[in-house]
Design an enzyme around this catalytic site. Structure first.
Site, mmCIF file in Angstrom:
data_model
loop_
_atom_site.group_PDB
_atom_site.id
_atom_site.type_symbol
_atom_site.label_atom_id
_atom_site.label_comp_id
_atom_site.label_asym_id
_atom_site.label_seq_id
_atom_site.Cartn_x
_atom_site.Cartn_y
_atom_site.Cartn_z
ATOM 1 N N GLU A 100 -1.885 11.713 -1.702
ATOM 2 C CA GLU A 100 -1.374 10.337 -1.755
ATOM 3 C C GLU A 100 -0.859 10.045 -3.166
ATOM 4 O OE1 GLU A 100 -0.093 7.931 -0.522
ATOM 5 O OE2 GLU A 100 -1.490 6.426 0.225
ATOM 6 N N ASP A 101 0.122 9.161 -3.260
ATOM 7 C CA ASP A 101 0.639 8.819 -4.583
ATOM 8 C C ASP A 101 -0.331 7.928 -5.350
ATOM 9 O OD1 ASP A 101 1.041 6.655 -2.863
ATOM 10 O OD2 ASP A 101 3.129 6.319 -3.412
ATOM 11 N N ASP A 104 -4.550 1.893 -4.146
ATOM 12 C CA ASP A 104 -4.509 0.553 -4.732
ATOM 13 C C ASP A 104 -5.654 -0.258 -4.113
ATOM 14 O OD1 ASP A 104 -3.474 -1.726 -6.042
ATOM 15 O OD2 ASP A 104 -1.980 -2.105 -4.526
ATOM 16 N N PHE A 153 2.234 -2.829 -11.448
ATOM 17 C CA PHE A 153 3.071 -2.200 -10.434
ATOM 18 C C PHE A 153 3.858 -1.071 -11.093
ATOM 19 C CE2 PHE A 153 6.827 -1.697 -7.799
ATOM 20 C CZ PHE A 153 6.233 -1.533 -6.557
ATOM 21 N N ARG A 166 12.382 6.237 -6.986
ATOM 22 C CA ARG A 166 11.447 7.330 -6.695
ATOM 23 C C ARG A 166 11.766 8.569 -7.529
ATOM 24 N NH1 ARG A 166 8.480 5.985 -2.074
ATOM 25 N NH2 ARG A 166 9.567 4.769 -0.503
HETATM 26 P P1 5GP Z 1 -3.227 0.438 -0.680
HETATM 27 O O1 5GP Z 1 -3.305 0.446 0.803
HETATM 28 O O2 5GP Z 1 -4.236 1.341 -1.352
HETATM 29 O O3 5GP Z 1 -3.254 -0.952 -1.233
HETATM 30 O O4 5GP Z 1 -1.790 0.944 -1.083
HETATM 31 C C1 5GP Z 1 -1.370 2.220 -0.862
HETATM 32 C C2 5GP Z 1 0.133 2.328 -0.904
HETATM 33 O O5 5GP Z 1 0.757 1.208 -1.497
HETATM 34 C C3 5GP Z 1 0.520 3.509 -1.755
HETATM 35 O O6 5GP Z 1 0.622 4.661 -0.984
HETATM 36 C C4 5GP Z 1 1.874 3.084 -2.305
HETATM 37 O O7 5GP Z 1 2.891 3.469 -1.412
HETATM 38 C C5 5GP Z 1 1.800 1.588 -2.359
HETATM 39 N N1 5GP Z 1 1.502 1.125 -3.711
HETATM 40 C C6 5GP Z 1 0.324 0.664 -4.197
HETATM 41 N N2 5GP Z 1 0.417 0.336 -5.494
HETATM 42 C C7 5GP Z 1 1.690 0.611 -5.849
HETATM 43 C C8 5GP Z 1 2.405 0.518 -7.090
HETATM 44 O O8 5GP Z 1 1.921 0.124 -8.166
HETATM 45 N N3 5GP Z 1 3.720 0.920 -7.054
HETATM 46 C C9 5GP Z 1 4.325 1.360 -5.924
HETATM 47 N N4 5GP Z 1 5.598 1.710 -6.017
HETATM 48 N N5 5GP Z 1 3.670 1.475 -4.746
HETATM 49 C C10 5GP Z 1 2.371 1.105 -4.715
#
Ligand code: 5GP
Length: 176
Positions: A100-101, A104, A153, A166
């Protein structure tokens, strides 16, 4: 788009640091999975750059598959996760490394872990390039973590801003 039309982005994690950390993670994964056939699953779209570098730092036989999900609109999570494209092969009995990238809130990973568990893999571990612990709503066990960052972000190295940026070779913070 020519570079002067791009939004200005401040570098948070530069190319050299990314590549050094990915090499360390690859070495750890190679050691931990020695003798086990591995299935690496990339979470699309944000993981594709990290995954491309990480798999080349892992010296083991592996299969690579992808799962497409969408959870974000604009810059904040909608909390609703949808599978937009599914795995191409069953993972029953396989040792899975989910790539996973960024973790959050953790809601996407929570959903994915529950979804994958129904397919009865032998094991699932998580490699995440970035973690934002200050925003966690659920605790996600990250086995291989690249970097911990604050509540900002970020874009680049696979992560987008409304579908763009990206392809930046570093992780950065857009100037607003
Ligand atoms: P979560 O479900 O953990 O809140 O978010 C996961 C997804 O939200 C990540 O796979 C990513 O695609 C997106 N995401 C969360 N934080 C960021 C951020 O700071 N920048 C970007 N571009 N995407 C984010």
């Amino acid at each position: 788009m020519s570079s002067d039309l791009r939004p200005k982005v401040d570098v948070l994690i530069g190319e050299a640091d990314l590549s050094a950390r990915v090499a360390q993670l690859g070495a750890e994964i190679t050691r931990d999975y020695a003798g086990k056939p591995l299935v690496v699953i990339g979470v699309l779209k944000g993981s594709f750059v990290f995954l491309a570098d990480l798999v080349r730092a892992i010296d083991l036989p592996m299969a690579v598959d992808f799962i497409g999900i969408s959870s974000y609109q604009g810059t904040r999570t909608s909390g609703v996760v949808q599978i937009t494209s599914d795995l191409t092969r069953p993972i029953e009995g396989k040792d899975v490394l989910l790539v996973e990238d960024i973790v959050d809130t953790g809601l996407t990973m929570k959903y994915l872990l529950a979804n994958l568990a129904t397919r009865r893999p032998a094991s699932v571990k998580i490699a995440a390039l970035l973690e934002k612990p200050s925003r966690a709503q659920v605790k996600i066990p990250i086995d291989y973590r690249g970097f911990v960052i604050g509540d900002e972000f970020v874009v680049g190295y696979g992560l987008d801003w409304d579908g763009k940026l990206r392809n930046l070779p570093f992780v950065g913070v857009p100037r607003t």
